[in-house]
Design an enzyme around this catalytic site. Structure first.
Site, mmCIF file in Angstrom:
data_model
loop_
_atom_site.group_PDB
_atom_site.id
_atom_site.type_symbol
_atom_site.label_atom_id
_atom_site.label_comp_id
_atom_site.label_asym_id
_atom_site.label_seq_id
_atom_site.Cartn_x
_atom_site.Cartn_y
_atom_site.Cartn_z
ATOM 1 N N LYS A 23 0.749 -1.137 -0.036
ATOM 2 C CA LYS A 23 -0.007 0.036 0.038
ATOM 3 C C LYS A 23 0.941 1.440 0.015
ATOM 4 C CE LYS A 23 -4.149 -1.980 2.121
ATOM 5 N NZ LYS A 23 -5.048 -1.831 3.080
ATOM 6 N N GLU A 41 10.232 7.880 0.024
ATOM 7 C CA GLU A 41 11.421 7.597 -0.561
ATOM 8 C C GLU A 41 11.271 5.971 -0.862
ATOM 9 O OE1 GLU A 41 13.312 9.352 -2.296
ATOM 10 O OE2 GLU A 41 14.976 7.871 -2.801
ATOM 11 N N VAL A 47 8.502 -8.843 10.511
ATOM 12 C CA VAL A 47 7.512 -9.240 11.484
ATOM 13 C C VAL A 47 8.693 -9.334 12.555
ATOM 14 C CG1 VAL A 47 6.369 -11.252 12.384
ATOM 15 C CG2 VAL A 47 5.663 -10.455 10.231
ATOM 16 N N SER A 52 12.994 -11.859 19.570
ATOM 17 C CA SER A 52 12.761 -10.502 20.121
ATOM 18 C C SER A 52 11.507 -10.259 20.799
ATOM 19 C CB SER A 52 12.860 -9.530 18.800
ATOM 20 O OG SER A 52 14.174 -9.732 18.233
ATOM 21 N N SER A 117 18.367 9.139 24.062
ATOM 22 C CA SER A 117 19.403 8.270 23.128
ATOM 23 C C SER A 117 19.836 9.237 22.114
ATOM 24 C CB SER A 117 18.794 6.926 22.794
ATOM 25 O OG SER A 117 17.820 7.176 21.888
ATOM 26 N N HIS A 123 6.299 7.705 15.250
ATOM 27 C CA HIS A 123 5.593 6.542 15.313
ATOM 28 C C HIS A 123 4.181 6.363 15.317
ATOM 29 C CE1 HIS A 123 9.333 4.124 17.237
ATOM 30 N NE2 HIS A 123 9.878 5.046 16.321
ATOM 31 N N GLU A 142 2.942 -1.254 14.061
ATOM 32 C CA GLU A 142 3.610 0.057 14.308
ATOM 33 C C GLU A 142 4.259 0.449 12.789
ATOM 34 O OE1 GLU A 142 6.779 1.318 17.600
ATOM 35 O OE2 GLU A 142 7.647 0.236 15.985
ATOM 36 N N ALA A 154 19.819 5.482 13.590
ATOM 37 C CA ALA A 154 19.055 4.350 14.153
ATOM 38 C C ALA A 154 19.543 3.018 13.803
ATOM 39 C CB ALA A 154 17.378 4.627 14.014
ATOM 40 N N GLU A 157 22.888 2.645 15.488
ATOM 41 C CA GLU A 157 22.875 2.631 17.055
ATOM 42 C C GLU A 157 22.232 1.300 17.560
ATOM 43 O OE1 GLU A 157 20.771 3.788 21.136
ATOM 44 O OE2 GLU A 157 19.756 2.844 19.413
HETATM 45 P P1 0O2 Z 1 13.178 -3.543 17.402
HETATM 46 O O1 0O2 Z 1 14.436 -4.418 17.284
HETATM 47 O O2 0O2 Z 1 13.597 -2.254 16.357
HETATM 48 O O3 0O2 Z 1 11.798 -3.855 16.970
HETATM 49 P P2 0O2 Z 1 9.409 1.899 25.780
HETATM 50 O O4 0O2 Z 1 10.047 0.300 25.875
HETATM 51 O O5 0O2 Z 1 8.029 1.958 26.507
HETATM 52 O O6 0O2 Z 1 10.224 3.087 25.825
HETATM 53 P P3 0O2 Z 1 8.471 0.748 23.012
HETATM 54 O O7 0O2 Z 1 7.074 0.184 23.533
HETATM 55 O O8 0O2 Z 1 9.611 -0.083 23.016
HETATM 56 O O9 0O2 Z 1 8.800 1.882 24.365
HETATM 57 O O10 0O2 Z 1 7.906 1.794 22.250
HETATM 58 P P4 0O2 Z 1 9.041 3.096 21.406
HETATM 59 O O11 0O2 Z 1 9.876 3.636 22.362
HETATM 60 O O12 0O2 Z 1 7.888 3.715 20.685
HETATM 61 O O13 0O2 Z 1 10.029 2.199 20.563
HETATM 62 C C1 0O2 Z 1 9.620 1.294 19.603
HETATM 63 C C2 0O2 Z 1 10.499 1.038 18.446
HETATM 64 O O14 0O2 Z 1 11.324 2.123 18.209
HETATM 65 C C3 0O2 Z 1 11.705 0.156 18.979
HETATM 66 O O15 0O2 Z 1 11.494 -1.148 18.897
HETATM 67 C C4 0O2 Z 1 12.874 0.521 17.950
HETATM 68 O O16 0O2 Z 1 12.667 0.078 16.789
HETATM 69 C C5 0O2 Z 1 12.531 2.069 17.898
HETATM 70 N N1 0O2 Z 1 13.312 2.661 19.063
HETATM 71 C C6 0O2 Z 1 12.864 3.387 19.952
HETATM 72 N N2 0O2 Z 1 13.908 3.865 20.723
HETATM 73 C C7 0O2 Z 1 15.356 3.867 19.983
HETATM 74 C C8 0O2 Z 1 16.323 4.131 20.281
HETATM 75 O O17 0O2 Z 1 16.894 4.659 21.373
HETATM 76 N N3 0O2 Z 1 17.405 3.635 19.205
HETATM 77 C C9 0O2 Z 1 17.050 2.991 18.142
HETATM 78 N N4 0O2 Z 1 18.001 2.530 17.395
HETATM 79 N N5 0O2 Z 1 15.491 2.576 18.054
HETATM 80 C C10 0O2 Z 1 14.724 2.913 18.920
HETATM 81 P P5 0O2 Z 1 12.229 -2.372 19.768
HETATM 82 O O18 0O2 Z 1 11.275 -3.399 20.144
HETATM 83 O O19 0O2 Z 1 13.071 -1.644 20.790
HETATM 84 O O20 0O2 Z 1 13.236 -2.773 18.919
#
Ligand code: 0O2
Length: 268
Positions: A23, A41, A47, A52, A117, A123, A142, A154, A157
């Site tokens: 989509k 872009e 999934v 994880s 960070s 989001h 998401e 990101a 990091e």
């Molecule tokens: P993955 O491996 O990417 O799926 P909380 O734990 O409450 O702070 P939550 O529910 O994890 O928050 O949601 P949030 O903070 O909106 O972040 C969801 C996703 O955003 C993360 O998924 C990352 O993909 C990304 N993200 C958030 N903060 C950071 C950060 O500081 N650095 C990077 N590189 N990505 C970030 P996951 O499940 O953590 O990881």
């Protein structure tokens, strides 16, 4: 949980990621075909890996039988944009679909409110209906919308955080923080020359569409004429191409479509 149970749970998420990728990529293609600048872009999706999901459920104290209701990013879509302003255009596009093919549950603007960070992205948590073989299932997904610079930062990091867990060496932490600042400045610099960049890209897209039309038309004429040599037409094309004048190419293409129409009816 047994493997077949994971499979059963994850199938609709796989479907959602595939559908959403199609989509949002279609929106990008639509802009390109209309020779308009696309705020999108490119789009990726994934999934979440079972490991994880388990890790996140442990961290957040979520029982495995509740992961579907409580983990919102099992299905994840990432939309990459060139400029920060494009992110909000994409957000608007998604908001306009709220209540139609998706339902917005929450928005988190980590651009206006950068994480400590250095993480920046927009989001959107949505509910997305999936038509499975056994009826409708509504799942969470998401959508992360970010610039290429935000994505670069990101990604790096994330790898480092994964490698060091909570023990990231101080000097690397400092570098990452500096890199976040550099990515922010890069986005600002690009925003300042946005008009020039988008005009150049639009011109490139127009030219590329015309050239593709010209080749289609010449190919069509070759077929109609039963393989007659179209050498002269190619020569004219190359001469115009060397001149680099888009308007002349446009006129030539128009001429070709007229010839194709005429001979299409009469057959050469
Ligand atoms: P993955 O491996 O990417 O799926 P909380 O734990 O409450 O702070 P939550 O529910 O994890 O928050 O949601 P949030 O903070 O909106 O972040 C969801 C996703 O955003 C993360 O998924 C990352 O993909 C990304 N993200 C958030 N903060 C950071 C950060 O500081 N650095 C990077 N590189 N990505 C970030 P996951 O499940 O953590 O990881």
């Amino acid at each position: 949980m047994e493997m077949w149970e994971w499979k059963r749970i994850l199938i609709p998420y796989e479907q959602a990621v595939e559908e959403l990728e199609v989509k949002f990529t279609s929106i990008k293609n639509e802009y390109r075909l209309l020779e308009e600048y696309s705020p999108i872009e490119y789009v990726t999706g994934r999934v979440k890996a079972i490991s994880s999901i388990i890790e996140k459920s442990k961290k957040k104290n979520i029982a495995l039988e509740n992961i579907e209701e409580e983990i919102e990013d099992i299905a994840g879509i990432r939309i990459m944009c060139q400029f920060v302003g494009d992110i909000y255009k994409v957000v608007d596009i998604i908001r306009r679909r709220d209540g139609k093919d998706l339902f917005i549950v929450e928005e988190r603007d980590y651009i206006e409110n950068m994480k400590s960070s250095g993480y920046r992205s927009f989001h959107m948590i949505i509910k997305y209906p999936i038509q499975t073989a056994f009826g409708e299932k509504i799942i969470f997904a998401e959508i992360q919308i970010r610039t290429l610079a935000m994505n670069f930062w990101a990604t790096i990091e994330h790898s480092l955080r994964y490698k060091y867990k909570k023990n990231m060496p101080k000097h690397i932490e400092e570098r990452i923080s500096k890199a976040a600042e550099a990515a922010y400045l890069l986005d600002q610099e690009m925003a300042a020359i946005r008009k020039e960049v988008t005009e150049a890209q639009k011109r490139f897209q127009t030219e590329s569409n015309i050239v593709s039309d010209i080749f289609d038309n010449i190919k069509g004429l070759t077929e109609i004429s039963g393989g007659k040599d179209m050498h002269e037409l190619y020569e004219r094309f190359w001469a115009l191409w060397e001149e680099g004048d888009v308007e002349s190419l446009q006129e030539f293409n128009y001429e070709l479509s007229l010839i194709a129409q005429t001979y299409g009816a009469q057959k050469l």
